[in-house]
Design a protein around this motif. Structure first.
Motif, PDB file in Angstrom:
ATOM      1  N   ALA A 398       0.922  -1.174  -0.064  1.00  0.00           N
ATOM      2  CA  ALA A 398       0.001  -0.142  -0.162  1.00  0.00           C
ATOM      3  C   ALA A 398       0.815   1.141  -0.124  1.00  0.00           C
ATOM      4  O   ALA A 398       1.948   1.267   0.628  1.00  0.00           O
ATOM      5  CB  ALA A 398      -1.106   0.159   1.261  1.00  0.00           C
ATOM      6  N   THR A 401       3.765   2.995   2.978  1.00  0.00           N
ATOM      7  CA  THR A 401       3.737   2.146   4.218  1.00  0.00           C
ATOM      8  C   THR A 401       5.190   1.737   4.474  1.00  0.00           C
ATOM      9  O   THR A 401       5.955   1.907   3.854  1.00  0.00           O
ATOM     10  CB  THR A 401       3.067   0.823   3.635  1.00  0.00           C
ATOM     11  OG1 THR A 401       1.782   0.882   3.337  1.00  0.00           O
ATOM     12  CG2 THR A 401       3.400  -0.254   4.598  1.00  0.00           C
ATOM     13  N   ARG A 433       1.022   4.433   6.700  1.00  0.00           N
ATOM     14  CA  ARG A 433       0.769   3.254   7.506  1.00  0.00           C
ATOM     15  C   ARG A 433       2.018   2.780   8.009  1.00  0.00           C
ATOM     16  O   ARG A 433       2.952   2.893   7.475  1.00  0.00           O
ATOM     17  CB  ARG A 433      -0.109   2.194   6.609  1.00  0.00           C
ATOM     18  CG  ARG A 433      -0.581   1.133   6.959  1.00  0.00           C
ATOM     19  CD  ARG A 433      -1.845   0.655   6.012  1.00  0.00           C
ATOM     20  NE  ARG A 433      -2.278  -0.534   6.465  1.00  0.00           N
ATOM     21  CZ  ARG A 433      -2.082  -1.858   6.317  1.00  0.00           C
ATOM     22  NH1 ARG A 433      -1.237  -2.218   5.433  1.00  0.00           N
ATOM     23  NH2 ARG A 433      -2.808  -2.727   6.719  1.00  0.00           N
ATOM     24  N   GLN A 460       0.243 -12.814  10.408  1.00  0.00           N
ATOM     25  CA  GLN A 460      -0.643 -11.509  10.855  1.00  0.00           C
ATOM     26  C   GLN A 460       0.207 -10.292   9.721  1.00  0.00           C
ATOM     27  O   GLN A 460      -0.395  -9.596   9.323  1.00  0.00           O
ATOM     28  CB  GLN A 460      -0.563 -11.083  12.158  1.00  0.00           C
ATOM     29  CG  GLN A 460      -1.328 -11.838  13.052  1.00  0.00           C
ATOM     30  CD  GLN A 460      -1.319 -11.668  14.645  1.00  0.00           C
ATOM     31  OE1 GLN A 460      -0.685 -10.672  14.803  1.00  0.00           O
ATOM     32  NE2 GLN A 460      -2.031 -12.262  15.352  1.00  0.00           N
ATOM     33  N   GLU A 463      -0.796 -10.638   6.374  1.00  0.00           N
ATOM     34  CA  GLU A 463      -2.267 -10.412   6.066  1.00  0.00           C
ATOM     35  C   GLU A 463      -2.219  -8.896   5.840  1.00  0.00           C
ATOM     36  O   GLU A 463      -2.928  -8.549   5.205  1.00  0.00           O
ATOM     37  CB  GLU A 463      -3.176 -10.890   7.060  1.00  0.00           C
ATOM     38  CG  GLU A 463      -3.340 -12.559   6.859  1.00  0.00           C
ATOM     39  CD  GLU A 463      -4.099 -12.948   8.073  1.00  0.00           C
ATOM     40  OE1 GLU A 463      -4.597 -12.329   8.935  1.00  0.00           O
ATOM     41  OE2 GLU A 463      -4.234 -14.267   8.249  1.00  0.00           O
ATOM     42  N   ALA A 464      -1.526  -8.171   6.882  1.00  0.00           N
ATOM     43  CA  ALA A 464      -1.710  -6.776   6.952  1.00  0.00           C
ATOM     44  C   ALA A 464      -1.162  -6.001   5.653  1.00  0.00           C
ATOM     45  O   ALA A 464      -1.656  -5.289   5.235  1.00  0.00           O
ATOM     46  CB  ALA A 464      -1.321  -6.120   8.107  1.00  0.00           C
ATOM     47  N   ALA A 466      -1.165  -7.461   2.703  1.00  0.00           N
ATOM     48  CA  ALA A 466      -2.036  -7.721   1.598  1.00  0.00           C
ATOM     49  C   ALA A 466      -3.428  -6.894   1.452  1.00  0.00           C
ATOM     50  O   ALA A 466      -3.877  -6.810   0.459  1.00  0.00           O
ATOM     51  CB  ALA A 466      -2.282  -9.155   1.499  1.00  0.00           C
ATOM     52  N   GLU A 467      -3.510  -6.176   2.473  1.00  0.00           N
ATOM     53  CA  GLU A 467      -4.628  -5.348   2.515  1.00  0.00           C
ATOM     54  C   GLU A 467      -4.413  -4.066   1.690  1.00  0.00           C
ATOM     55  O   GLU A 467      -3.453  -3.425   1.572  1.00  0.00           O
ATOM     56  CB  GLU A 467      -5.030  -4.966   4.066  1.00  0.00           C
ATOM     57  CG  GLU A 467      -5.448  -5.994   4.891  1.00  0.00           C
ATOM     58  CD  GLU A 467      -5.515  -5.450   6.469  1.00  0.00           C
ATOM     59  OE1 GLU A 467      -5.368  -4.347   6.678  1.00  0.00           O
ATOM     60  OE2 GLU A 467      -5.890  -6.428   7.123  1.00  0.00           O
TER      61      GLU A 467
END
Length: 467
Positions: A398, A401, A433, A460, A463-464, A466-467
């Motif tokens: 993103a 980040t 972020r 985790q 996953e974060a 990939a958002e």
């Protein structure tokens, strides 16, 4: 009746000294018995007890030997070291806040990197407040003066000397009594008490030892310029780095105008402190915001890129970590890390497979830290894995980040020191972020405009990302 007089032997005594650890050996051998280095022994001529005082008398200075006495440590009176600013903020930062009286600082770097320019700029500014002597053994005084005029430096109070003999240098210093001496370079110095050629192990060690002794006895600060070998270490005996108070390395990529000054040893300040300079027509200039030069400005949206908030010495620094993952035609895929430890990269890829379910066993993996910075702390673990995953899936992270955190072998994300300072640096540069360990999540409230995603496990974090 005449009394016979005992004859004093004038036979030259020699020894073999290891260039890596400085250990003495009575005869030559292929491997040093102390450190195990091969072909590192060099023959030196030992100085006799009578020749040392004679050489000191010829130089016009002789240290006063006082009988030591045992003192209780609690009775020793001490105070904070008084520091003198060099007039260059980044240089003062690497030195630990300024130059300490009687300190001996060794500055090394590749030829043409800017060692002489930096020290000439510093000594010219410091000469306005304390007497200084610039000793050059590689250039003529006309060359030094020409560079100083080109850099538009103040030269009213700066004295210069073109000399390589250590006895003559100390003799001039005893007359001029400077509080700061720059010796450029230590490999050109020689002493008449030894017959070895200038630049040899024995000459470098003995010349440096005399300057260190003079600095400690008189309280004179000394800068020594040292050349580096093709392996990147200071040329000469390894013991040279143990003799001085601070060892600074001047680094820079070929073709780049940016230079990095790093402290590898400092008895008066933090180790691994970093100073950033830019080379221009008027010499070296400080870079007040070094994070900006290591970020490529918007390229973080490209696949295989992640911004890391690392820490160099006492300051947080933002650098970009890039990864390239490609299918390998080899039976043993390559693992290449530039600016990071290669063995740690292999370990992180194994953790990514075991606890993240991402297989890269048949892929070549290349990781690079942009800007020539070498990251030695474990906070780079999480950004490296995020960059590898981004390149493998060909999906960028993103926008705006950042990440940092240590990855354990069981897949846990461990906190790193000074987490809030790193987050503050990221918020200052406009990042939106941050993926960080749960132990580094801010306790005093969130930073304005920065979303902090705290994670405990590698799954985790993936996953974060990939958002």
């Amino acid at each position: 009746m005449s009394v016979p007089v005992a004859k004093i032997s004038t036979k030259t005594r020699t020894a073999f000294v290891c260039g890596e650890c400085g250990a003495d050996h009575s005869k030559w051998q292929g491997q040093c018995a102390d450190c195990g280095a091969w072909n590192s022994l060099s023959e030196i001529v030992l100085e006799t007890a009578a020749s040392a005082p004679a050489a000191a008398r010829r130089s016009g200075w002789a240290g006063k030997a006082e009988a030591p006495k045992v003192t209780a440590l609690k009775d020793v009176r001490h105070s904070e070291e008084a520091r003198v600013t060099t007039g260059i903020g980044e240089f003062d930062r690497v030195l630990g806040g300024g130059l300490v009286e009687g300190a001996v600082v060794l500055v090394g770097g590749d030829p043409g990197i800017g060692k002489s320019t930096l020290l000439l700029q510093a000594v010219a500014k410091m000469s306005a407040s304390l007497p200084a002597l610039y000793v050059t053994g590689e250039e003529s005084l006309a060359q030094v003066a020409g560079r100083a005029v080109r850099l538009d430096l103040p030269l009213d109070n700066l004295q210069a000397l073109a000399e390589t003999g250590i006895e003559n240098i100390l003799q001039h210093a005893s007359v001029a009594r400077p509080k700061l001496i720059v010796a450029d370079s230590v490999q050109t110095l020689w002493t008449e008490s030894l017959t070895a050629a200038p630049g040899s192990v024995s000459q470098v060690r003995e010349s440096a030892a005399r300057l260190v002794r003079y600095a400690k006895e008189t309280g004179t600060a000394v800068f020594l310029v040292g050349h580096v070998t093709k392996e990147g270490g200071i040329a000469g005996p390894r013991v040279l780095e143990h003799m001085v108070d601070a060892v600074l390395y001047f680094e820079g990529e070929s073709g780049s105008r940016f230079r990095v000054l790093r402290a590898f040893k400092n008895r008066f300040g933090a180790v691994n402190e970093l100073g950033v300079f830019a080379m221009g027509e008027k010499g070296l200039k400080e870079v007040p915001n070094p994070s900006a030069i290591f970020l490529s400005g918007g390229s973080t949206q490209q696949p295989g890129s992640c911004v890391l908030v690392t820490r160099e010495g006492t300051r947080p620094l933002m650098v970009e970590v890039q990864a390239l993952v490609d299918s390998s035609p080899l039976s043993n895929p390559r693992r290449v890390a530039v600016g990071l430890e290669q063995n740690r990269l292999a370990m992180l890829l194994a953790v990514l497979h075991r606890h993240g379910g991402v297989v890269v066993g048949d892929q070549d993996v290349f990781v690079n830290v942009v800007g020539g910075i070498r990251v030695q702390e474990t906070a780079a673990d999480l950004p490296v894995l995020l960059a590898v995953l981004s390149s493998l899936r060909d999906r960028p992270l993103a926008e705006k980040t950042v990440a940092f955190g240590e990855v354990g072998l069981s897949g846990e994300i461990r906190p790193v020191p000074n987490g809030e300072e790193r987050l503050r640096e990221a918020a200052t540069h406009g990042f939106k972020r941050a993926i960080v360990p749960k132990g580094n999540a801010p306790k005093s409230g969130a930073f304005k405009g920065l979303e902090v995603v705290a994670v405990e496990r590698l799954s985790q974090a993936l996953e974060a990302a990939a958002e």
